[in-house]
Design a protein around this motif. Structure first.
Motif, PDB file in Angstrom:
ATOM      1  N   SER A 218       0.786  -1.230   0.000  1.00 52.47           N
ATOM      2  CA  SER A 218       0.000   0.000   0.000  1.00 52.47           C
ATOM      3  C   SER A 218       0.822   1.286   0.000  1.00 52.47           C
ATOM      4  O   SER A 218       0.263   2.373  -0.189  1.00 52.47           O
ATOM      5  CB  SER A 218      -0.912   0.015   1.234  1.00 52.47           C
ATOM      6  OG  SER A 218      -0.138   0.057   2.435  1.00 52.47           O
ATOM      7  N   PHE A 219       2.136   1.211   0.186  1.00 53.29           N
ATOM      8  CA  PHE A 219       2.921   2.429   0.411  1.00 53.29           C
ATOM      9  C   PHE A 219       2.802   3.464  -0.710  1.00 53.29           C
ATOM     10  O   PHE A 219       2.548   4.650  -0.429  1.00 53.29           O
ATOM     11  CB  PHE A 219       4.386   2.076   0.658  1.00 53.29           C
ATOM     12  CG  PHE A 219       5.254   3.278   0.923  1.00 53.29           C
ATOM     13  CD1 PHE A 219       5.149   3.984   2.115  1.00 53.29           C
ATOM     14  CD2 PHE A 219       6.173   3.713  -0.020  1.00 53.29           C
ATOM     15  CE1 PHE A 219       5.932   5.100   2.373  1.00 53.29           C
ATOM     16  CE2 PHE A 219       6.974   4.819   0.219  1.00 53.29           C
ATOM     17  CZ  PHE A 219       6.858   5.510   1.418  1.00 53.29           C
ATOM     18  N   PRO A 220       2.966   3.107  -1.986  1.00 55.55           N
ATOM     19  CA  PRO A 220       2.857   4.143  -3.025  1.00 55.55           C
ATOM     20  C   PRO A 220       1.501   4.841  -3.020  1.00 55.55           C
ATOM     21  O   PRO A 220       1.427   6.075  -3.115  1.00 55.55           O
ATOM     22  CB  PRO A 220       3.100   3.372  -4.320  1.00 55.55           C
ATOM     23  CG  PRO A 220       3.932   2.196  -3.902  1.00 55.55           C
ATOM     24  CD  PRO A 220       3.386   1.807  -2.561  1.00 55.55           C
TER      25      PRO A 220
ATOM     26  N   ALA B  37       9.777   2.414  -8.663  1.00 56.92           N
ATOM     27  CA  ALA B  37      10.691   1.306  -8.371  1.00 56.92           C
ATOM     28  C   ALA B  37      10.541   0.792  -6.948  1.00 56.92           C
ATOM     29  O   ALA B  37      11.232  -0.163  -6.564  1.00 56.92           O
ATOM     30  CB  ALA B  37      12.137   1.748  -8.610  1.00 56.92           C
ATOM     31  N   PHE B  38       9.636   1.385  -6.166  1.00 56.18           N
ATOM     32  CA  PHE B  38       9.567   1.048  -4.742  1.00 56.18           C
ATOM     33  C   PHE B  38       9.438  -0.449  -4.488  1.00 56.18           C
ATOM     34  O   PHE B  38      10.228  -1.032  -3.736  1.00 56.18           O
ATOM     35  CB  PHE B  38       8.401   1.767  -4.062  1.00 56.18           C
ATOM     36  CG  PHE B  38       8.060   1.192  -2.715  1.00 56.18           C
ATOM     37  CD1 PHE B  38       8.860   1.425  -1.612  1.00 56.18           C
ATOM     38  CD2 PHE B  38       6.945   0.359  -2.559  1.00 56.18           C
ATOM     39  CE1 PHE B  38       8.568   0.864  -0.375  1.00 56.18           C
ATOM     40  CE2 PHE B  38       6.648  -0.203  -1.326  1.00 56.18           C
ATOM     41  CZ  PHE B  38       7.462   0.049  -0.229  1.00 56.18           C
ATOM     42  N   GLY B  39       8.431  -1.098  -5.051  1.00 55.89           N
ATOM     43  CA  GLY B  39       8.144  -2.494  -4.710  1.00 55.89           C
ATOM     44  C   GLY B  39       9.308  -3.424  -4.987  1.00 55.89           C
ATOM     45  O   GLY B  39       9.747  -4.174  -4.108  1.00 55.89           O
ATOM     46  N   GLU B  40       9.834  -3.370  -6.200  1.00 51.28           N
ATOM     47  CA  GLU B  40      10.933  -4.261  -6.569  1.00 51.28           C
ATOM     48  C   GLU B  40      12.196  -3.931  -5.780  1.00 51.28           C
ATOM     49  O   GLU B  40      12.885  -4.827  -5.278  1.00 51.28           O
ATOM     50  CB  GLU B  40      11.198  -4.127  -8.067  1.00 51.28           C
ATOM     51  CG  GLU B  40      12.252  -5.092  -8.594  1.00 51.28           C
ATOM     52  CD  GLU B  40      12.449  -4.970 -10.093  1.00 51.28           C
ATOM     53  OE1 GLU B  40      13.387  -5.613 -10.621  1.00 51.28           O
ATOM     54  OE2 GLU B  40      11.675  -4.232 -10.740  1.00 51.28           O
ATOM     55  N   ALA B  41      12.490  -2.641  -5.645  1.00 49.39           N
ATOM     56  CA  ALA B  41      13.720  -2.253  -4.963  1.00 49.39           C
ATOM     57  C   ALA B  41      13.671  -2.594  -3.473  1.00 49.39           C
ATOM     58  O   ALA B  41      14.674  -3.056  -2.902  1.00 49.39           O
ATOM     59  CB  ALA B  41      13.971  -0.757  -5.139  1.00 49.39           C
TER      60      ALA B  41
END
Length: 514
Positions: free
Chosen positions: A277-279, A390-394
Motif C-alpha cells: 500500500s505504500f505508493p 521502483a519502490f516495490g521491486e527495490a
C-alpha cells in the motif's frame, strides 16, 4: 564588492540589521581572527596567519566554535582535528575561522583564491559524507545566524545561512509562518541543508532546496552576489543544491507557509501490508514514512495529516513522550545496538522485541514538533533516491540484501518520499522519488555493509544523497542528472582555481585535483 539585482524582478525583501533573532556581532567581537604571531608579513598567511583560532588556541571573544567535534590534534603542533557528528569523517584543517559578516567571508575567499588556499564552509557538521572535510581552511558559519527579514505578504523569509533548522520555527512564529515540511533531524544549518539536498517526506512537498526563492552568495573572487530565477539565474540554479562548490551561501530566502499543526498517527503494522500500500498511501497521506527493523515482518509507520494553525492541540504527554522518545527511541535503541554488537546472534530477537514493544499513539502538535525526532544514538547512513515506481521491486531486493549480509543489522531501514523539483542536482530533480535510508551503528564497521546494499540502489538508477555515504563518482552521476554538465560549467566559471574543492567534490564532479 558587487551586489547585482535585476530591475525586472520583484523588489528584494527589505533587510533590517538586528531583526528578531539576528546575530550580528560588531567588529570588535568578530569571529574572524586577525593575523597574529607567525604571519610572515603583509598579505601573507601560513598555518598561523589567522591568529589563535588557526593555531588551535581559543577562539576570539564573541566567536562560537566551528561545528563538529573540533580540537587540537596535538598539544605542541597546534594542528586542528575535526570530525563530523557521526565520527565517520575526520580531517585536519590548517586553520579555523568563524566570520560574522558577509564582507569578512568575501575577503577571506578572495585572499584564499589569491594564495591558493582551499576553504570549506561547515554548518552543523551533520553530513555523513566527506563533503565538508578539508586540510585547508575550515570556515564555520556559526556567527552567521538569525532572521534577517520577513515579507508576510509573499510568505518569504530571509535567513542568514548558518541558522540551524531547529531555530527556524521560533524565528518564524511571531510572523505566523512555518516551513512547509522538515526532515526528522533539525541540527543542520540552512546552508548545509541546501548544499546537500536535505528533505523530509511527502509527495506533495519538495526538499528544502525546492522552497528557495533567492540566495546571497560570496564567490571565491570576493564578489557578493544576490541571485534568483530572474537575477543571475544560472548561478541560482546551481547553488540551490550547490554542494558547497559554487560559493559560500550567506543568506537564503525561503518560501514559507502559514503556521499549521499536524495530526500524527504512529503505529506498528504488517510489513506485507505496507509493501502493498505504500505508493498509494503516499499519495493520500500528507506525510508518510516507515521504518523496517531487519529480521522482522513488522514496520513502524508514521502518518502526518496537516491541520489549520488554530486546530486544538493534543500533544504527547510529558511522561509518555519521555518513555517513547527517550527511553524506547534512544536509550533502548542504544542498548540494543550495544548488546547486538557484543552478541550478534541477539540482534534478530532484539529487533523483534522492539517491534512488539511499539504501541500505537496519536497526537496533534505544532508542525516542527511532529516532524522532528530526537536522535541521540550515533550511526552512519547511506540514502538513495529512486523513482517512485521502483519502490516495490527495490524494497524487496533491499530486504534480501540486508538480511543476507554476513552480520545481522540492528538499525532500521527508513523509507520516505518527496515531490519532483526543478533543481539541477537535487536527488528528486525531475521525478517523484522514494528514499531508502540504510544505517549502521556508529561503533560497528559500516563501509562493507553499505557497499553491499548499494548495488540495489544503483541497479534502479538511484541518486545518492550528497551528504550521506556512497561510493559513486562523476561517471555514474552524470548519467542521472540532465543538468550535471551545466552545474560543472557554472562551477568552473565561479571557482576556476578550485578554492572550494576537496577530494570528495573532485570525485563526484569529475574534476582533476588542482
Amino acid at each position: 564588492m558587487s551586489t547585482e539585482h535585476d530591475a525586472g524582478s520583484p523588489a528584494p525583501v527589505p533587510r533590517t540589521t538586528g531583526a528578531p533573532g539576528c546575530s550580528v556581532p560588531d567588529a570588535a567581537t568578530s569571529g574572524f581572527p586577525a593575523r597574529g604571531p607567525g604571519a610572515r608579513g603583509p598579505g601573507t598567511w601560513g598555518p598561523k596567519a589567522w591568529g589563535p583560532a588557526a593555531r588551535g588556541g581559543p577562539l576570539p571573544a564573541g566567536a562560537r566554535p566551528a561545528p563538529g567535534r573540533l580540537g587540537r590534534a596535538d598539544t605542541g603542533g597546534g594542528v586542528w582535528a575535526w570530525s563530523n557528528w557521526s565520527g565517520s569523517e575526520r580531517s585536519r584543517p590548517s586553520g579555523v575561522v568563524v566570520p560574522s559578516t558577509d564582507a569578512e567571508v568575501a575577503a577571506l575567499l578572495r585572499r584564499a583564491s589569491e594564495d591558493g588556499t582551499r576553504v570549506k564552509a561547515v554548518g552543523g557538521a551533520h553530513s555523513f559524507s566527506p563533503i565538508a572535510a578539508t586540510d585547508g581552511l575550515l570556515l564555520g558559519l556559526d556567527a552567521l545566524q538569525g532572521l534577517v527579514a520577513v515579507d508576510a505578504g509573499r510568505g518569504e523569509a530571509v535567513f542568514r545561512a548558518g541558522t540551524r533548522l531547529h531555530q527556524v520555527a521560533g524565528l518564524l512564529a511571531p510572523h505566523g509562518l512555518a516551513l512547509p515540511t522538515m526532515g526528522d533531524i533539525d541540527r543542520q544549518s540552512i546552508a548545509g541543508a541546501l548544499a546537500t539536498g536535505t528533505h523530509g517526506t511527502g509527495l506533495g512537498f519538495t526538499g528544502y532546496s525546492g522552497i528557495v526563492a533567492a540566495l546571497r552568495i560570496a564567490l571565491p573572487d570576493g564578489r557578493i552576489v544576490d541571485c534568483s530565477e530572474r537575477t543571475e539565474p544560472e548561478l541560482f540554479r546551481a547553488a540551490r543544491v550547490g554542494l558547497g562548490a559554487v560559493g559560500v551561501v550567506l543568506e537564503a530566502t525561503l518560501r514559507c507557509v502559514p503556521v499549521f499543526r499536524l495530526a500524527a498517527v504512529e503505529a506498528p503494522e504488517p510489513l506485507a501490508q505496507m509493501e502493498e500500500s505504500f505508493p498509494e498511501r503516499s499519495r493520500t497521506t500528507d506525510h508518510l514514512e516507515f521504518y523496517w527493523f531487519p529480521q522482522t515482518r513488522t514496520v513502524l509507520s508514521k502518518a502526518n495529516t496537516r491541520l489549520p494553525g488554530d486546530a486544538p492541540l493534543r500533544p504527547v504527554g510529558r511522561i509518555r513522550g519521555f518513555v517513547d522518545d527517550e527511553l524506547l527511541g534512544n536509550a533502548a535503541l542504544g542498548l540494543m545496538c550495544g548488546v547486538g554488537r557484543a552478541v550478534p546472534s541477539l540482534v534478530g530477537p532484539l529487533n523483534r522485541l522492539a517491534t512488539r514493544a511499539a504501541a500505537e499513539r496519536g497526537y496533534v502538535d505544532a508542525s516542527h514538533r511532529v516532524f522532528v525526532s530526537p536522535r541521540r544514538v550515533r550511526f552512519r547512513e547511506m540514502e538513495y533516491a529512486l523513482p517512485l515506481e521502483a519502490f516495490g521491486e527495490a524494497f524487496a531486493e533491499l530486504r534480501r540484501a540486508v538480511e543476507g549480509y554476513r552480520e545481522p543489522i540492528s538499525f532500521p531501514v527508513e523509507v520516505r518520499t518527496a515531490a519532483a523539483d526543478d533543481t539541477w542536482l537535487g536527488t528528486a530533480s525531475g521525478r517523484e522519488s522514494v528514499y531508502f535510508a540504510v544505517h549502521r551503528y556508529a561503533r560497528e564497521p559500516h563501509a562493507e555493509f553499505l557497499e553491499h546494499v548499494e548495488h540495489v540502489f544503483t541497479a534502479h538508477g538511484g541518486r545518492p544523497h550528497w551528504g550521506k555515504i556512497h561510493t559513486r563518482d562523476a561517471g555514474y552521476l552524470r548519467g542521472l542528472y540532465p543538468r550535471f554538465d551545466d552545474f560543472t560549467r557554472v562551477r568552473d566559471a565561479v571557482d576556476p582555481a578550485g578554492t572550494l574543492l576537496n577530494p570528495y567534490l573532485e570525485r563526484v564532479l569529475g574534476i582533476r585535483a588542482h
